[in-house]
Write an enzyme that holds these catalytic residues in place. Sequence first.
Site, PDB file in Angstrom:
ATOM      1  N   ASP A 147      12.182   0.505  -4.461  1.00  0.00           N
ATOM      2  CA  ASP A 147      11.400   1.541  -4.127  1.00  0.00           C
ATOM      3  C   ASP A 147      12.200   2.868  -4.347  1.00  0.00           C
ATOM      4  O   ASP A 147      13.206   3.040  -4.083  1.00  0.00           O
ATOM      5  CB  ASP A 147      11.378   1.548  -2.477  1.00  0.00           C
ATOM      6  N   GLU A 194       9.527   0.808  -8.911  1.00  0.00           N
ATOM      7  CA  GLU A 194       8.387   1.588  -8.124  1.00  0.00           C
ATOM      8  C   GLU A 194       8.372   2.830  -8.691  1.00  0.00           C
ATOM      9  O   GLU A 194       9.220   3.735  -8.333  1.00  0.00           O
ATOM     10  CB  GLU A 194       8.818   1.599  -6.656  1.00  0.00           C
ATOM     11  N   ASP A 247       1.064   1.605   1.502  1.00  0.00           N
ATOM     12  CA  ASP A 247       0.713   3.136   1.797  1.00  0.00           C
ATOM     13  C   ASP A 247      -0.648   3.450   1.655  1.00  0.00           C
ATOM     14  O   ASP A 247      -1.078   4.414   2.359  1.00  0.00           O
ATOM     15  CB  ASP A 247       1.678   4.125   0.857  1.00  0.00           C
TER      16      ASP A 247
END
Length: 298
Positions: A147, A194, A247
């Site tokens: 991430d 990501e 998200d």
Amino acid sequence: IKSMQQDKGWTEWPAALRDRNETVLRELGEAQADELDLIHFEQYVFFRQWWNLKAYANQNRIGIFGDMPIFVAHDSADVWSCRECFLLDDEGHPTVVAGVPPDYFSETGQRWGNPHYDWEWLEADGFKWWVDRMESQLALFDLVRIDHFRGFQASWEVPAHEETAMNGRWVEAPGDRLFTELRECFDPLPVVAEDLGTITPEVLELRDKYALPGMKILQFAFDSGPDNPYLPHNQEVNSVVYTGTHDNDTTVGWFDSLPDETSTQVFDYLGNPAESMPWPLIRSAYASVAQLAVIPLQ
């Protein structure tokens, strides 16, 4: 120790424990041997069960896809046990913290509060902390998504006393040298980058140099013109396509909230299928040239 200290953060512990005094830790280990043995046993049971599960999955051609944040929590064993890896003051408090600058989503940015790495120290140590971390992740998972990958090229550094992320600065990180070391230790390196958010050409260059697949989010594909990189006709083989991420709203919730003009555009692009959402977007993900498709269970 945290339990003994009424769950206080490690910077609030007595100095000898906070600073890992060897004599004090050894004496505590002897005095609390039964409690420590219980923790060791619990971890042993967990990892034995996990690896049995993983072996069974792999035998049935199922891989486990894990997620690793680029940063770690300040109040963690990672930071307490390896203070030299982070930018901290003499009492262990962060001098600067991580976040992202103001953008379309937030006028004040996001002040995450994670301590920043002392990249100079880490590099001088051969990035051993990162090699160890990646080794533990690859023991747990077959594929790892990192991430906030852009933080390996440069990350937003905010003075710890600031209440928002507005007064920060971009600070470059030695991502190229780090991934050279990781590739030497782990080949292949089964990592997904990501690469969402504010991405610069330098970030893409770092990603592509190590042939790391990026992410393509279909819910982001229809808010601009035909050059949108998330549209299926612009997707690449070396990528992972998602209908949406953790998200995002669910695909049905996302679609129902679109203006009529945009929802019509989505259905026109997808060939005006007879099925209702989310199935057309799921089919689009499965039909993508991307090497992997992820459909969240929401």
